[in-house]
Design an enzyme around this catalytic site. Sequence first.
Site, PDB file in Angstrom:
ATOM      1  N   ARG A  90       0.855  -1.187   0.000  1.00  0.00           N
ATOM      2  CA  ARG A  90       0.000   0.000   0.000  1.00  0.00           C
ATOM      3  C   ARG A  90       0.889   1.234   0.000  1.00  0.00           C
ATOM      4  O   ARG A  90       1.907   1.241   0.698  1.00  0.00           O
ATOM      5  CB  ARG A  90      -0.888  -0.039   1.248  1.00  0.00           C
ATOM      6  N   LEU A  92       2.006   4.859   1.059  1.00  0.00           N
ATOM      7  CA  LEU A  92       1.816   5.733   2.220  1.00  0.00           C
ATOM      8  C   LEU A  92       1.599   7.166   1.710  1.00  0.00           C
ATOM      9  O   LEU A  92       2.219   7.586   0.740  1.00  0.00           O
ATOM     10  CB  LEU A  92       3.055   5.678   3.119  1.00  0.00           C
ATOM     11  N   HIS A 108      12.601  -3.299  -2.486  1.00  0.00           N
ATOM     12  CA  HIS A 108      11.875  -3.413  -3.757  1.00  0.00           C
ATOM     13  C   HIS A 108      12.592  -4.449  -4.610  1.00  0.00           C
ATOM     14  O   HIS A 108      13.826  -4.403  -4.740  1.00  0.00           O
ATOM     15  CB  HIS A 108      11.837  -2.046  -4.464  1.00  0.00           C
TER      16      HIS A 108
HETATM   17  C1  GRF Z   1       9.217  -9.584  -2.068  1.00  0.00           C
HETATM   18  O1  GRF Z   1       9.582  -9.799  -3.402  1.00  0.00           O
HETATM   19  C2  GRF Z   1       9.552  -8.154  -1.699  1.00  0.00           C
HETATM   20  O2  GRF Z   1      10.651  -7.654  -2.424  1.00  0.00           O
HETATM   21  C3  GRF Z   1       8.332  -7.438  -2.129  1.00  0.00           C
HETATM   22  O3  GRF Z   1       7.289  -8.269  -1.655  1.00  0.00           O
HETATM   23  C4  GRF Z   1       7.682  -9.626  -1.920  1.00  0.00           C
HETATM   24  C5  GRF Z   1       7.206 -10.548  -0.827  1.00  0.00           C
HETATM   25  O4  GRF Z   1       7.864 -10.205   0.347  1.00  0.00           O
HETATM   26  N1  GRF Z   1       8.306  -6.106  -1.587  1.00  0.00           N
HETATM   27  P1  GRF Z   1       7.652 -11.029   1.736  1.00  0.00           P
HETATM   28  O5  GRF Z   1       7.910 -12.485   1.467  1.00  0.00           O
HETATM   29  O6  GRF Z   1       6.225 -10.786   2.192  1.00  0.00           O
HETATM   30  O7  GRF Z   1       8.681 -10.417   2.635  1.00  0.00           O
END
Ligand code: GRF
Length: 202
Positions: A90, A92, A108
């Site tokens: 989401r 901010l 990211h």
């Molecule tokens: C990951 O690829 C992260 O880079 C992105 O969300 C994905 C899942 O992250 N922001 P997680 O397993 O919930 O930490």
Amino acid sequence: KRTVVFISGGGSNMMALVQAAKSADYPAEIVGVISDKADAGGLAKAAAEGIATFAFVRKDYASKDEHEAAILAALDELAPDIICLAGYMRLLSSAFIQRHEGRIINIHPSLLPLFPGLHTHQRAIDAGMRIAGCTVHFVTEGMDEGPAIGQAAVPVLAGDTAESLAGRVLTIEHQLYPQALRLFAEGKVKMEGGKAVGATAS
Ligand code: GRF
């Protein structure tokens, strides 16, 4: 440094931070996990670690402002020095970011500034990239635009799908994020004048 982690899903990055923070010499303590999804898998994992968890479901609030106000009130109680977005899906608001200016970092799954936004792995494959990776960056008002603290890269292999590449990138996310949080919590990197100043996480 008191650290709160924001998640929306499984929280594998959050758990990598939780694991790293168990080391006696780690400069950050995870004091809370906040999600916008009541069923986020990461909430149960954090609770099992004895960490305070909070779910703020958007549809329970009349507006984005009221949703954020509830989150901000919880943050005032938790009093974090650092906020880590980890798979938080989401955006901010500017007001939220200004309230916590310079204290919010995010991971990211691309080598920014390439591929901000979603579907980063498929876009890297479609663009014929031979490397891909992830970036930990300070959160500023634009999406995925803040100055980078660190990056890590992996090869894009013949026959890669978005799923196979995502799995290879996720593995290095779990190494990069704890390193980046360590540097930030130790004061070895900070955001000044819109730039990351200091050490680089890798
Ligand atoms: C990951 O690829 C992260 O880079 C992105 O969300 C994905 C899942 O992250 N922001 P997680 O397993 O919930 O930490």
